[in-house]
Design a protein around this motif. Structure first.
Motif, PDB file in Angstrom:
ATOM      1  N   UNK A  57       1.277  -1.295  -0.517  1.00 25.73           N
ATOM      2  CA  UNK A  57      -0.395   0.008   0.433  1.00 25.73           C
ATOM      3  C   UNK A  57       1.245   1.258   0.156  1.00 25.73           C
ATOM      4  N   UNK A  58       0.472   2.200  -0.991  1.00 26.30           N
ATOM      5  CA  UNK A  58       1.486   3.307  -0.698  1.00 26.30           C
ATOM      6  C   UNK A  58       1.447   4.730   0.078  1.00 26.30           C
ATOM      7  N   UNK A  59       1.762   3.945   1.597  1.00 33.78           N
ATOM      8  CA  UNK A  59       2.063   4.979   2.320  1.00 33.78           C
ATOM      9  C   UNK A  59       2.286   6.157   2.344  1.00 33.78           C
ATOM     10  N   UNK A  61       4.294   8.893   0.027  1.00 32.32           N
ATOM     11  CA  UNK A  61       4.173   9.946  -1.173  1.00 32.32           C
ATOM     12  C   UNK A  61       4.463   9.969  -1.870  1.00 32.32           C
ATOM     13  N   UNK A  72       8.061  15.669  -1.977  1.00 33.33           N
ATOM     14  CA  UNK A  72       7.041  17.126  -2.290  1.00 33.33           C
ATOM     15  C   UNK A  72       8.278  18.343  -1.942  1.00 33.33           C
ATOM     16  N   UNK A 131       9.128   9.999  11.604  1.00 38.59           N
ATOM     17  CA  UNK A 131       8.571   9.664  12.945  1.00 38.59           C
ATOM     18  C   UNK A 131       7.729  11.590  12.384  1.00 38.59           C
ATOM     19  N   UNK A 150      10.561  12.656   3.858  1.00 34.84           N
ATOM     20  CA  UNK A 150       9.980  12.297   3.142  1.00 34.84           C
ATOM     21  C   UNK A 150       9.219  13.310   2.510  1.00 34.84           C
ATOM     22  N   UNK A 151       9.388  14.750   2.651  1.00 31.58           N
ATOM     23  CA  UNK A 151       8.869  16.166   2.465  1.00 31.58           C
ATOM     24  C   UNK A 151       9.667  16.659   2.973  1.00 31.58           C
TER      25      UNK A 151
ATOM     26  N   UNK B 165      -6.874  -0.526   1.760  1.00 32.17           N
ATOM     27  CA  UNK B 165      -6.218  -0.851   0.470  1.00 32.17           C
ATOM     28  C   UNK B 165      -6.136  -0.028  -0.442  1.00 32.17           C
ATOM     29  N   UNK B 170      -2.670  13.044  -3.243  1.00 31.03           N
ATOM     30  CA  UNK B 170      -2.956  13.771  -2.132  1.00 31.03           C
ATOM     31  C   UNK B 170      -3.324  15.717  -3.078  1.00 31.03           C
ATOM     32  N   UNK B 172      -3.592  17.678  -0.940  1.00 29.17           N
ATOM     33  CA  UNK B 172      -3.724  18.276   0.537  1.00 29.17           C
ATOM     34  C   UNK B 172      -4.552  19.132   0.986  1.00 29.17           C
ATOM     35  N   UNK B 193      -4.517   2.956   4.725  1.00 32.76           N
ATOM     36  CA  UNK B 193      -3.715   3.879   3.615  1.00 32.76           C
ATOM     37  C   UNK B 193      -3.765   4.741   2.976  1.00 32.76           C
ATOM     38  N   UNK B 194      -3.440   6.041   3.186  1.00 35.36           N
ATOM     39  CA  UNK B 194      -3.346   7.197   3.040  1.00 35.36           C
ATOM     40  C   UNK B 194      -2.146   7.453   3.682  1.00 35.36           C
ATOM     41  N   UNK B 195      -1.180   8.786   2.637  1.00 38.43           N
ATOM     42  CA  UNK B 195       0.217   9.146   3.307  1.00 38.43           C
ATOM     43  C   UNK B 195       0.060   9.859   4.264  1.00 38.43           C
ATOM     44  N   UNK B 196       1.714  10.258   4.000  1.00 32.69           N
ATOM     45  CA  UNK B 196       1.677  10.891   6.444  1.00 32.69           C
ATOM     46  C   UNK B 196       1.154  12.743   5.796  1.00 32.69           C
ATOM     47  N   UNK B 197       0.998  13.035   4.480  1.00 33.71           N
ATOM     48  CA  UNK B 197       0.361  14.013   4.658  1.00 33.71           C
ATOM     49  C   UNK B 197      -1.201  14.785   4.462  1.00 33.71           C
ATOM     50  N   UNK B 221       0.675   4.843   8.455  1.00 29.26           N
ATOM     51  CA  UNK B 221       1.475   4.964   8.932  1.00 29.26           C
ATOM     52  C   UNK B 221       2.452   5.332   9.441  1.00 29.26           C
ATOM     53  N   UNK B 222       1.457   7.184   9.430  1.00 24.91           N
ATOM     54  CA  UNK B 222       2.332   8.402   9.857  1.00 24.91           C
ATOM     55  C   UNK B 222       2.413   8.524  11.242  1.00 24.91           C
ATOM     56  N   UNK B 224       2.774   8.614  14.756  1.00 27.12           N
ATOM     57  CA  UNK B 224       3.807   8.338  15.843  1.00 27.12           C
ATOM     58  C   UNK B 224       3.135   8.351  17.284  1.00 27.12           C
ATOM     59  N   UNK B 275       3.408  -1.279  11.810  1.00 27.86           N
ATOM     60  CA  UNK B 275       4.501  -0.987  10.549  1.00 27.86           C
ATOM     61  C   UNK B 275       6.174  -0.883  11.560  1.00 27.86           C
TER      62      UNK B 275
END
Lengths: 157, 587
Positions: A57-59, A61, A72, A131, A150-151, B165, B170, B172, B193-197, B221-222, B224, B275
């Protein structure tokens, strides 16, 4: 009898990471990189879509194959960001030069010298690590930075 | 049924009786009894499941069932999960949403799997369905956080938002902040499934703290560790939780905060995430382990000794997903500790390496099959197997209903005898009489298919790769497996003959996928002409199939039954018998 279109012995690159020149010159960091690197690199075998596993899964970016690592980059005050291939750069100096050119400004990072009288002409470069913390760019070795970043964000002084 | 009796029960009584019948299959049977029951049933059916979105059109569904409240749709075929279906193939949900927006103002549940969902679709959902409650987007793509913001802003009674999944772009936008301060209804939120931003911690904390009915929370996953503890303290009533990134070194203050937070969660039954977990933090969850029924460690790179310690704290475990780091020794520990285990999935930590990096063999699976009497569902990746082990497993566990084995290297033989696995899988289908799903691997001849055709009478889904010698293999399956709904095949020497001989069978099935096999375009056209209620799609990015020599085989073939006729949203690389290219409209 059905045969696979190529055998696994055709994989000769290290399967967890595949920086071209940078990794080979920093052997003592390879273990850290292997453990720390969270970029999803597509090994050659995955193009044959076997074994049948869902793509991770694309966690992050990041878009990445074995020779690019795009992150980015946002500048404070500008809603539209840019993307930058970190692997196209050899070092922090290289990266700073690209960013200064891309965003038409002077960049402050860990090793920069600033003209304190004209701070309004400068921007600070920070990065978000795994983190979620924002750190100044330049404190850790370049390879370690690549495995954590990450960015990027460019903020006013 | 005597006509007198049927008409003596009033419509209201029948409708009330039907309301107790929830299962789709039973409802379909009820509707076939007589015309009046068909009429009554169609007006009171509230829940629809469409296993293939192209098998029927939204207009047809709406015409027959005018008062639906809940719909589930599936789009792309299963092999899309392994990147075998090119982008742009189809599975667009917008036409469905557009039609339902007008016809079902009270629709409150939409569940989609492997479909292309756009922000436009999400915005339409947000403004069309006043009492919208449940949105599940499983393995979907095509939308961004803009679409999520529209849902958050408008759906005041939203109870469930599950993006499992899916691929989300993003934009933003801080979409979580679009839930108004007055919104308190969330029961289940899955944003793993979302990215950290794409997630703001403060908005998340505020949302969690004002939703007292929150039962299931799967974060990305992002988040902390210290934030994880905070969130758990805000929602001690959670039943399901996906734990987040664990930090690099052990800090005792963070550890005790986390352990304290977990110990408050008396209802917690399911944990996942993990993770980058550092084993030193695992004892923080020990207080909840004895009650855990489901544990997903498939992202956790922890080794066998730590896994054994963890598993020994979880005697109530019913479901375990784990990497092959668990090794045979870990599976033996599982077999002796977890007597309630029903489902086991073991994934390879390093699927592309020819050499095993963990000592996981067929022995681990044999141990679990022996020690866990309730084991029903298995997904097992390994590098070696023997017929003897498969026979033992089949004899130990005749109650298996899902058995998916992936021996990683194609065409691997029995490591003890050098034989194909025909006998081993034969034993599985012979002993496990309730088997509904089977995936084969390893060296296999046409014989295995003969066993499957003979014994696997309840089998509904079969996955085959790199197996068989000739068309006879495919023929055995198509002619023998009475309950077969989905058949997916790759890299097998199956061709025209078996397909054309069993053309009628294909209309009794939901779908057939064949890629890198030996089917010619001529046969596809013939099949298509013979069977008007089948859509025969040749997926070939190399160009028009009839521009190649006649003996050239098609790349990918997807055949499915449909009452909706040919679809109008096919991309240029999908070829059908229809010569009328005007039928191709852009989606």
């Amino acid at each position: 009898m059905g045969r696979p279109t190529s055998s696994s012995s055709s994989i000769d690159s290290p399967n967890h990471f595949a920086f071209s020149s940078t990794a080979s010159s920093q052997r003592d960091l390879t273990t850290d990189l292997r453990l720390g690197l969270s970029i999803s690199i597509a090994p050659p075998f995955v193009r044959e879509q076997w074994p049948p596993m869902k793509a991770a899964v694309a966690e992050e970016e990041h878009e990445c194959n074995s020779s690019t690592f795009y992150v980015k980059v946002y500048m404070e005050g500008i809603p539209i960001g840019r993307k930058l291939d970190l692997l196209a750069h050899e070092s922090y100096y290289d990266l700073i030069r690209t960013l200064e050119h891309m965003f038409h400004t002077n960049i402050i990072w860990a090793e920069a010298e600033m003209d304190r009288d004209h701070y309004e002409k400068y921007h600070v470069l920070t990065y978000e690590d795994k983190e979620g913390d924002w750190m100044m760019v330049g404190d850790v070795p370049w390879e370690m930075f690549l495995s954590a970043v990450r960015r990027l964000k460019i903020s006013k002084c | 049924m005597p006509k007198r009796l049927a008409s003596s029960l009033s419509d209201e009584v029948l409708e009330h009786v039907f309301s107790f019948i929830q299962s789709e299959k039973d409802r379909n049977v009820v509707s076939a009894v007589c015309k009046s029951w068909y009429e009554i049933e169609r007006w009171c059916r509230r829940k629809i499941f469409v296993g293939n979105c192209y098998a029927v059109s939204p207009e047809m569904v709406i015409r027959r069932f005018p008062q639906v409240r809940s719909i589930e749709l599936k789009g792309k075929p299963h092999f899309a999960d392994f990147n075998l279906v090119p982008d742009g193939w189809g599975g667009y949900v917008l036409p469905w949403i557009t039609e339902m927006a007008g016809a079902y103002p009270w629709l409150d549940e939409i569940r989609l799997k492997r479909m292309v969902v756009t922000d436009e679709s999400l915005e339409l959902i947000a403004k069309s369905f006043k009492d919208f409650k449940v949105l599940v987007l499983a393995s979907c793509e095509g939308f961004s956080t803009d679409g999520l913001a529209a849902i958050a802003a408008s759906c005041k009674n939203l109870r469930e938002l599950d993006l499992r999944e899916s691929e989300v772009d993003d934009s933003s936008v801080h979409w979580l902040s679009h839930f108004p301060e007055t919104y308190t209804s969330m029961v289940s939120l899955n944003i793993s499934c979302l990215g950290s931003g794409e997630v703001s911690f403060s908005a998340l904390e505020r949302l969690v703290s004002r939703c007292p009915n929150l039962r299931s929370l799967k974060l990305n996953r992002a988040v902390p560790l210290d934030k994880t503890a905070n969130i758990l303290r805000l929602a001690p009533q959670l039943v399901e939780f996906s734990a987040c990134t664990y930090s690099a070194e052990l800090r005792s203050d963070v550890f005790s905060n986390l352990a304290g937070a977990f110990s408050n969660c008396k209802e917690l039954r399911s944990l996942s995430g993990f993770w980058d977990v550092v084993p030193d933090y695992l004892p923080a969850i020990y207080s909840v382990c004895s009650r855990l029924t489901s544990l997903n460690l498939s992202y956790a790179t922890i080794l066998s000794p730590d896994l054994i310690k963890l598993v020994s704290h979880c005697p109530s475990l019913q479901r375990l997903l784990v990497l092959d780091y668990i090794e045979d020794s870990g599976l033996e520990a599982l077999a002796s500790n977890c007597k309630d285990l029903q489902e086991l999935r073991v994934f390879p930590s390093d699927p592309f390496d020819a050499e095993p990096n963990a000592s996981l063999t067929e022995q681990g699976l044999v141990a679990v099959s022996l020690g866990c009497p309730k084991l029903q569902s298995v997904l097992y990746f390994c590098r070696r197997m023997s017929n003897a082990a498969l026979v033992t497993i089949a004899q130990n566990r005749p109650n298996l209903n899902r058995f998916r084995l992936c021996i990683i290297e194609p065409n691997t033989a029995d490591y003890l005898t050098g034989e194909p696995f025909d006998v081993g899988f034969g034993a599985i289908v012979e002993h496990c009489k309730d088997l509904i799903r089977l995936s084969l691997s390893g060296l296999l001849t046409d014989c295995v298919f003969e066993y499957i055709g003979k014994y696997a009478k309840k089998l509904e889904m079969l996955s085959v790769a790199f197996a068989g010698d000739s068309d006879l293999g495919l023929h055995h399956v198509l002619s023998g497996c009475e309950s077969l709904r989905k058949l997916e095949i790759r890299d097998c020497p199956f061709g025209d003959k078996a397909l054309l001989t069993n053309a009628a069978k294909l209309e009794t099935m939901q779908s057939l996928w064949m890629s890198s096999c030996s089917v010619s375009f001529e046969a596809c056209k013939l099949l298509s002409q013979k069977m008007p209620r089948l859509n025969v799609e040749v997926i070939d990015e190399r160009g028009p199939p009839d521009s190649r020599p006649e003996n050239c085989t098609v790349d990918k073939l997807y055949i499915y039954r449909s009452v909706a006729g040919p679809r109008f949203d096919m991309p240029p690389f999908v070829w059908t018998k229809d010569e009328d290219l005007a039928l191709r409209l852009s989606p």
